[in-house]
Scaffold this motif. Sequence first.
Motif, PDB file in Angstrom:
ATOM      1  N   LYS A  91       0.832  -1.204   0.000  1.00  0.00           N
ATOM      2  CA  LYS A  91       0.000   0.000   0.000  1.00  0.00           C
ATOM      3  C   LYS A  91       0.867   1.254   0.000  1.00  0.00           C
ATOM      4  N   PHE A  92       1.937   1.241   0.765  1.00  0.00           N
ATOM      5  CA  PHE A  92       2.877   2.359   0.857  1.00  0.00           C
ATOM      6  C   PHE A  92       3.465   2.683  -0.523  1.00  0.00           C
ATOM      7  N   VAL A  93       3.823   1.627  -1.263  1.00  0.00           N
ATOM      8  CA  VAL A  93       4.356   1.808  -2.617  1.00  0.00           C
ATOM      9  C   VAL A  93       3.263   2.313  -3.557  1.00  0.00           C
ATOM     10  N   ASN A  94       2.092   1.700  -3.474  1.00  0.00           N
ATOM     11  CA  ASN A  94       0.982   2.094  -4.357  1.00  0.00           C
ATOM     12  C   ASN A  94       0.549   3.547  -4.141  1.00  0.00           C
ATOM     13  N   GLU A  95       0.729   4.031  -2.926  1.00  0.00           N
ATOM     14  CA  GLU A  95       0.393   5.428  -2.624  1.00  0.00           C
ATOM     15  C   GLU A  95       1.451   6.407  -3.139  1.00  0.00           C
ATOM     16  N   GLY A  96       2.566   5.860  -3.609  1.00  0.00           N
ATOM     17  CA  GLY A  96       3.617   6.703  -4.166  1.00  0.00           C
ATOM     18  C   GLY A  96       4.662   7.167  -3.181  1.00  0.00           C
ATOM     19  N   PHE A  97       4.650   6.626  -1.948  1.00  0.00           N
ATOM     20  CA  PHE A  97       5.642   7.038  -0.962  1.00  0.00           C
ATOM     21  C   PHE A  97       6.972   6.315  -1.146  1.00  0.00           C
ATOM     22  N   ALA A  98       6.961   5.269  -1.959  1.00  0.00           N
ATOM     23  CA  ALA A  98       8.189   4.579  -2.379  1.00  0.00           C
ATOM     24  C   ALA A  98       7.913   4.050  -3.777  1.00  0.00           C
ATOM     25  N   THR A  99       8.967   3.787  -4.515  1.00  0.00           N
ATOM     26  CA  THR A  99       8.768   3.265  -5.875  1.00  0.00           C
ATOM     27  C   THR A  99       8.973   1.762  -5.953  1.00  0.00           C
ATOM     28  N   LYS A 100       9.572   1.184  -4.904  1.00  0.00           N
ATOM     29  CA  LYS A 100       9.850  -0.253  -4.933  1.00  0.00           C
ATOM     30  C   LYS A 100       9.956  -0.805  -3.518  1.00  0.00           C
ATOM     31  N   ARG A 101       9.454  -2.009  -3.330  1.00  0.00           N
ATOM     32  CA  ARG A 101       9.596  -2.746  -2.071  1.00  0.00           C
ATOM     33  C   ARG A 101      10.592  -3.870  -2.295  1.00  0.00           C
TER      34      ARG A 101
END
Length: 274
Positions: A91-101
């Motif tokens: 969810k954090f990535v999908n929200e744009g707060f990171a680009t990759k997990r």
Amino acid sequence: MKLAFNRLFIAATTTVALLCGPVIAQEKSIIISSTTSTEQSGLFGFILPIFKMKTGIDAKVVAVGTGQALDIGRRGDADIVFVHDSPAEVKFVNEGFATKRNEVMYNDFVLLGPKSDPAKIAGGKDIKVAFQKMAAAQAPFVSRGDKSGTHAAELRYWKDAGIAIAPGTSWYKETGSGMGPALNTASAMNGYILADRATWLSFKNRGDLTILVQGDPKLFNQYGVMLVNSAKFPHIKKAEGQAFIDWITSKNGQEVIATYQIGGEQLFFPNAKR
């Protein structure tokens, strides 16, 4: 006289620059927002000096529950988020707060309780059945209640067991604290508690607590690391943060994680995809 003064000023300025230059070069640092389990287990104390030796980058850790660690990342107050709640990380990535997990390592959760075991769950390998038995026995249960990765896992297990914990349930105690303080509470009241194995292995004040349920595949506990998106927060130290991710997912970083042990037991198992 004026020429002599200028030479003295230049010499002094040069001396200050020479003295300060190496210090400035050594001041590269990042902030890692992470879980209490990586801190309280001693993992960061073991791996971060090695990372600094390899890269010259100092890493400062803010150790909180996974939910809080992600919120720190959402505010742009950390360069790296290192946590263990895969759905929340996606969810954090999908929200744009990171680009990759990036997956880094795993261990597992264990269900602890007093040796007297009033819920009769000892030796079981089915976490769903264990949670149903604890609810039926109304045995004291300590929850972190802090939106951490461990708390999120606990809530999934109650849901899978078909148990809804009503507000004010007498046998269910929420501490709102990290893993170590929650374990202290469980030890003091001889209650059941879900814990990550790494923190349990490093925990000293065990009292009458022991591992009662382990080995269910549902107890698998994956850790991921993410670089906070510098497009959202330009002050993020992108190069230094990426250096940490590159190292911890590299062969050397993964080997360092694997060598960390307490009492001869390995706490975390590297599984970065390379």
